[in-house]
Design a protein around this motif. Sequence first.
Motif, PDB file in Angstrom:
ATOM      1  N   ALA A 219      14.965   5.764  -5.361  1.00 54.84           N
ATOM      2  CA  ALA A 219      15.556   4.679  -6.158  1.00 54.84           C
ATOM      3  C   ALA A 219      16.330   3.700  -5.279  1.00 54.84           C
ATOM      4  CB  ALA A 219      16.481   5.248  -7.230  1.00 54.84           C
ATOM      5  N   GLU A 220      16.604   4.088  -4.023  1.00 59.89           N
ATOM      6  CA  GLU A 220      17.313   3.197  -3.091  1.00 59.89           C
ATOM      7  C   GLU A 220      16.345   2.449  -2.170  1.00 59.89           C
ATOM      8  OE1 GLU A 220      21.590   5.163  -2.216  1.00 59.89           O
ATOM      9  OE2 GLU A 220      19.892   6.372  -1.583  1.00 59.89           O
ATOM     10  N   LEU A 221      15.069   2.830  -2.196  1.00 61.08           N
ATOM     11  CA  LEU A 221      14.085   2.134  -1.366  1.00 61.08           C
ATOM     12  C   LEU A 221      13.713   0.816  -2.046  1.00 61.08           C
ATOM     13  CD1 LEU A 221      11.599   5.056  -0.511  1.00 61.08           C
ATOM     14  CD2 LEU A 221      13.486   4.169   0.881  1.00 61.08           C
ATOM     15  N   THR A 222      13.273  -0.171  -1.261  1.00 61.32           N
ATOM     16  CA  THR A 222      12.711  -1.362  -1.897  1.00 61.32           C
ATOM     17  C   THR A 222      11.369  -0.948  -2.486  1.00 61.32           C
ATOM     18  OG1 THR A 222      11.470  -2.035   0.057  1.00 61.32           O
ATOM     19  CG2 THR A 222      13.734  -2.864  -0.138  1.00 61.32           C
ATOM     20  N   ALA A 223      10.853  -1.758  -3.395  1.00 60.10           N
ATOM     21  CA  ALA A 223       9.561  -1.442  -4.016  1.00 60.10           C
ATOM     22  C   ALA A 223       8.486  -1.334  -2.929  1.00 60.10           C
ATOM     23  CB  ALA A 223       9.202  -2.512  -5.031  1.00 60.10           C
ATOM     24  N   GLU A 224       8.554  -2.208  -1.929  1.00 61.82           N
ATOM     25  CA  GLU A 224       7.547  -2.194  -0.855  1.00 61.82           C
ATOM     26  C   GLU A 224       7.630  -0.895  -0.055  1.00 61.82           C
ATOM     27  OE1 GLU A 224       9.538  -4.754  -1.512  1.00 61.82           O
ATOM     28  OE2 GLU A 224       8.102  -6.303  -2.112  1.00 61.82           O
ATOM     29  N   GLU A 225       8.879  -0.480   0.259  1.00 62.61           N
ATOM     30  CA  GLU A 225       9.059   0.770   1.024  1.00 62.61           C
ATOM     31  C   GLU A 225       8.537   1.958   0.216  1.00 62.61           C
ATOM     32  OE1 GLU A 225      13.164   0.024   3.618  1.00 62.61           O
ATOM     33  OE2 GLU A 225      13.338   0.596   1.518  1.00 62.61           O
ATOM     34  N   LYS A 226       8.889   2.001  -1.063  1.00 60.05           N
ATOM     35  CA  LYS A 226       8.462   3.139  -1.891  1.00 60.05           C
ATOM     36  C   LYS A 226       6.937   3.199  -1.953  1.00 60.05           C
ATOM     37  CE  LYS A 226       8.564   5.420  -6.343  1.00 60.05           C
ATOM     38  NZ  LYS A 226       8.763   5.360  -7.777  1.00 60.05           N
ATOM     39  N   ASN A 227       6.293   2.050  -2.167  1.00 58.66           N
ATOM     40  CA  ASN A 227       4.832   2.038  -2.299  1.00 58.66           C
ATOM     41  C   ASN A 227       4.126   2.503  -1.032  1.00 58.66           C
ATOM     42  OD1 ASN A 227       5.045   1.151  -4.894  1.00 58.66           O
ATOM     43  ND2 ASN A 227       4.738  -1.009  -4.401  1.00 58.66           N
ATOM     44  N   LEU A 228       4.754   2.248   0.139  1.00 51.14           N
ATOM     45  CA  LEU A 228       4.131   2.655   1.402  1.00 51.14           C
ATOM     46  C   LEU A 228       4.090   4.166   1.551  1.00 51.14           C
ATOM     47  CD1 LEU A 228       5.466   0.318   4.237  1.00 51.14           C
ATOM     48  CD2 LEU A 228       3.095   0.665   3.509  1.00 51.14           C
ATOM     49  N   VAL A 229       5.099   4.860   1.031  1.00 51.62           N
ATOM     50  CA  VAL A 229       5.210   6.301   1.300  1.00 51.62           C
ATOM     51  C   VAL A 229       5.058   7.173   0.059  1.00 51.62           C
ATOM     52  CG1 VAL A 229       6.671   6.024   3.342  1.00 51.62           C
ATOM     53  CG2 VAL A 229       7.754   6.202   1.093  1.00 51.62           C
ATOM     54  N   SER A 230       5.008   6.563  -1.117  1.00 51.14           N
ATOM     55  CA  SER A 230       5.066   7.388  -2.330  1.00 51.14           C
ATOM     56  C   SER A 230       3.740   8.073  -2.625  1.00 51.14           C
ATOM     57  CB  SER A 230       5.471   6.537  -3.542  1.00 51.14           C
ATOM     58  OG  SER A 230       4.361   5.802  -4.018  1.00 51.14           O
ATOM     59  N   HIS A 231       3.833   9.126  -3.430  1.00 53.73           N
ATOM     60  CA  HIS A 231       2.675   9.853  -3.941  1.00 53.73           C
ATOM     61  C   HIS A 231       1.693   8.881  -4.604  1.00 53.73           C
ATOM     62  CE1 HIS A 231       5.779   9.186  -6.802  1.00 53.73           C
ATOM     63  NE2 HIS A 231       5.212   9.822  -7.810  1.00 53.73           N
ATOM     64  N   ARG A 232       2.201   7.962  -5.444  1.00 58.77           N
ATOM     65  CA  ARG A 232       1.324   7.045  -6.173  1.00 58.77           C
ATOM     66  C   ARG A 232       0.702   6.027  -5.209  1.00 58.77           C
ATOM     67  NH1 ARG A 232       4.671   6.159  -9.406  1.00 58.77           N
ATOM     68  NH2 ARG A 232       4.108   7.884 -10.754  1.00 58.77           N
ATOM     69  N   GLY A 233       1.518   5.512  -4.280  1.00 57.08           N
ATOM     70  CA  GLY A 233       1.001   4.548  -3.304  1.00 57.08           C
ATOM     71  C   GLY A 233      -0.126   5.165  -2.491  1.00 57.08           C
ATOM     72  N   LYS A 234       0.093   6.408  -2.016  1.00 56.42           N
ATOM     73  CA  LYS A 234      -0.911   7.040  -1.154  1.00 56.42           C
ATOM     74  C   LYS A 234      -2.162   7.426  -1.944  1.00 56.42           C
ATOM     75  CE  LYS A 234       2.182   9.941   0.737  1.00 56.42           C
ATOM     76  NZ  LYS A 234       2.851  10.910   1.592  1.00 56.42           N
ATOM     77  N   ALA A 235      -1.977   7.926  -3.175  1.00 54.63           N
ATOM     78  CA  ALA A 235      -3.147   8.326  -3.983  1.00 54.63           C
ATOM     79  C   ALA A 235      -3.971   7.092  -4.373  1.00 54.63           C
ATOM     80  CB  ALA A 235      -2.707   9.090  -5.229  1.00 54.63           C
ATOM     81  N   LEU A 236      -3.285   5.972  -4.635  1.00 55.13           N
ATOM     82  CA  LEU A 236      -4.008   4.746  -4.984  1.00 55.13           C
ATOM     83  C   LEU A 236      -4.770   4.193  -3.781  1.00 55.13           C
ATOM     84  CD1 LEU A 236      -1.465   2.991  -7.349  1.00 55.13           C
ATOM     85  CD2 LEU A 236      -3.830   3.530  -7.923  1.00 55.13           C
ATOM     86  N   LYS A 237      -4.167   4.327  -2.590  1.00 54.06           N
ATOM     87  CA  LYS A 237      -4.883   3.851  -1.395  1.00 54.06           C
ATOM     88  C   LYS A 237      -6.145   4.679  -1.181  1.00 54.06           C
ATOM     89  CE  LYS A 237      -0.851   2.040   0.660  1.00 54.06           C
ATOM     90  NZ  LYS A 237       0.335   2.794   1.018  1.00 54.06           N
ATOM     91  N   LEU A 238      -6.036   6.002  -1.382  1.00 52.38           N
ATOM     92  CA  LEU A 238      -7.232   6.846  -1.269  1.00 52.38           C
ATOM     93  C   LEU A 238      -8.283   6.423  -2.296  1.00 52.38           C
ATOM     94  CD1 LEU A 238      -5.570  10.385  -0.840  1.00 52.38           C
ATOM     95  CD2 LEU A 238      -6.770   9.052   0.910  1.00 52.38           C
ATOM     96  N   MET A 239      -7.817   6.081  -3.514  1.00 51.48           N
ATOM     97  CA  MET A 239      -8.760   5.658  -4.555  1.00 51.48           C
ATOM     98  C   MET A 239      -9.424   4.330  -4.187  1.00 51.48           C
ATOM     99  SD  MET A 239     -10.415   6.263  -7.227  1.00 51.48           S
ATOM    100  CE  MET A 239      -9.707   7.697  -8.062  1.00 51.48           C
ATOM    101  N   LYS A 240      -8.657   3.440  -3.540  1.00 55.81           N
ATOM    102  CA  LYS A 240      -9.260   2.163  -3.121  1.00 55.81           C
ATOM    103  C   LYS A 240     -10.428   2.439  -2.174  1.00 55.81           C
ATOM    104  CE  LYS A 240      -5.340  -0.336  -2.036  1.00 55.81           C
ATOM    105  NZ  LYS A 240      -4.570  -1.513  -1.624  1.00 55.81           N
ATOM    106  N   GLU A 241     -10.231   3.404  -1.247  1.00 57.59           N
ATOM    107  CA  GLU A 241     -11.306   3.749  -0.302  1.00 57.59           C
ATOM    108  C   GLU A 241     -12.505   4.332  -1.051  1.00 57.59           C
ATOM    109  OE1 GLU A 241     -11.192   2.751   2.815  1.00 57.59           O
ATOM    110  OE2 GLU A 241      -9.282   1.922   2.144  1.00 57.59           O
ATOM    111  N   GLU A 242     -12.239   5.205  -2.031  1.00 55.59           N
ATOM    112  CA  GLU A 242     -13.331   5.803  -2.826  1.00 55.59           C
ATOM    113  C   GLU A 242     -14.108   4.717  -3.555  1.00 55.59           C
ATOM    114  OE1 GLU A 242     -14.291   9.136  -3.169  1.00 55.59           O
ATOM    115  OE2 GLU A 242     -13.012   9.314  -1.393  1.00 55.59           O
ATOM    116  N   LEU A 243     -13.383   3.748  -4.104  1.00 53.97           N
ATOM    117  CA  LEU A 243     -14.050   2.681  -4.866  1.00 53.97           C
ATOM    118  C   LEU A 243     -14.945   1.830  -3.970  1.00 53.97           C
ATOM    119  CD1 LEU A 243     -11.424   1.164  -7.336  1.00 53.97           C
ATOM    120  CD2 LEU A 243     -13.486   2.465  -7.877  1.00 53.97           C
TER     121      LEU A 243
END
Length: 196
Positions: free
Chosen positions: A169-193
Amino acid sequence: MHRIIFATGNAGKVREIKMILGDLGMEILSMKEAGIQASPEENGATYEENALIKARAVAAYTDDIVMADDSGLEIDYLNCEPGVYSARYMGEDTPYSIKNANLLERLNGVPDEERTARFVCAIAAVLPDGRELTTRATIEGRIGYEERGEGGFGYDPIFFVPEFGKTTAELTAEEKNLVSHRGKALKLMKEELKKA
Ligand code: IMP
């Protein structure tokens, strides 16, 4: 060009997902923006099953690509609770200030090294031709001693990430997206797509 409809009603997730998928060059719509209403029973035993249940329910109404996520917080000391029940923990409509206070209370007196936890996220996609894809990712951290930070949503104020010395909750949205479970799972999905 197909659009992507994201099957969630959670505004916090929609914000993150639009940022993360923004560079795909496709229009990303929330379920609400697509004018679709679906609230299937999330009775799967795993994050993947629940994500697929949500994506299939919306796919029944559209020819667009449908994605859904299912996520949760696993606290090792509490036998991985609340886990797949994270949204329903203490009741779906209970404010997170109360849920977070309850989890902190349950960890009262538990030392740092036993406060390990992770956020888990599974992403499911149902493609217009009916194919189904899933990806999963996690972020490891520890449960803090008090709520900290105003960003994010849900359990973010009690989820401390040692590498940053901050809660999610103290990270910026950009920082959270780079390291978060959702950010990483979505990046993997982008590759699958891209391969699909
Ligand atoms: P669901 O995926 O909609 O079933 O809900 C998962 C629940 O897990 C959310 O409502 C939050 O309580 C929690 N959760 C999942 N991801 C996050 C996150 O990034 N930050 C804080 N809480 C989260």
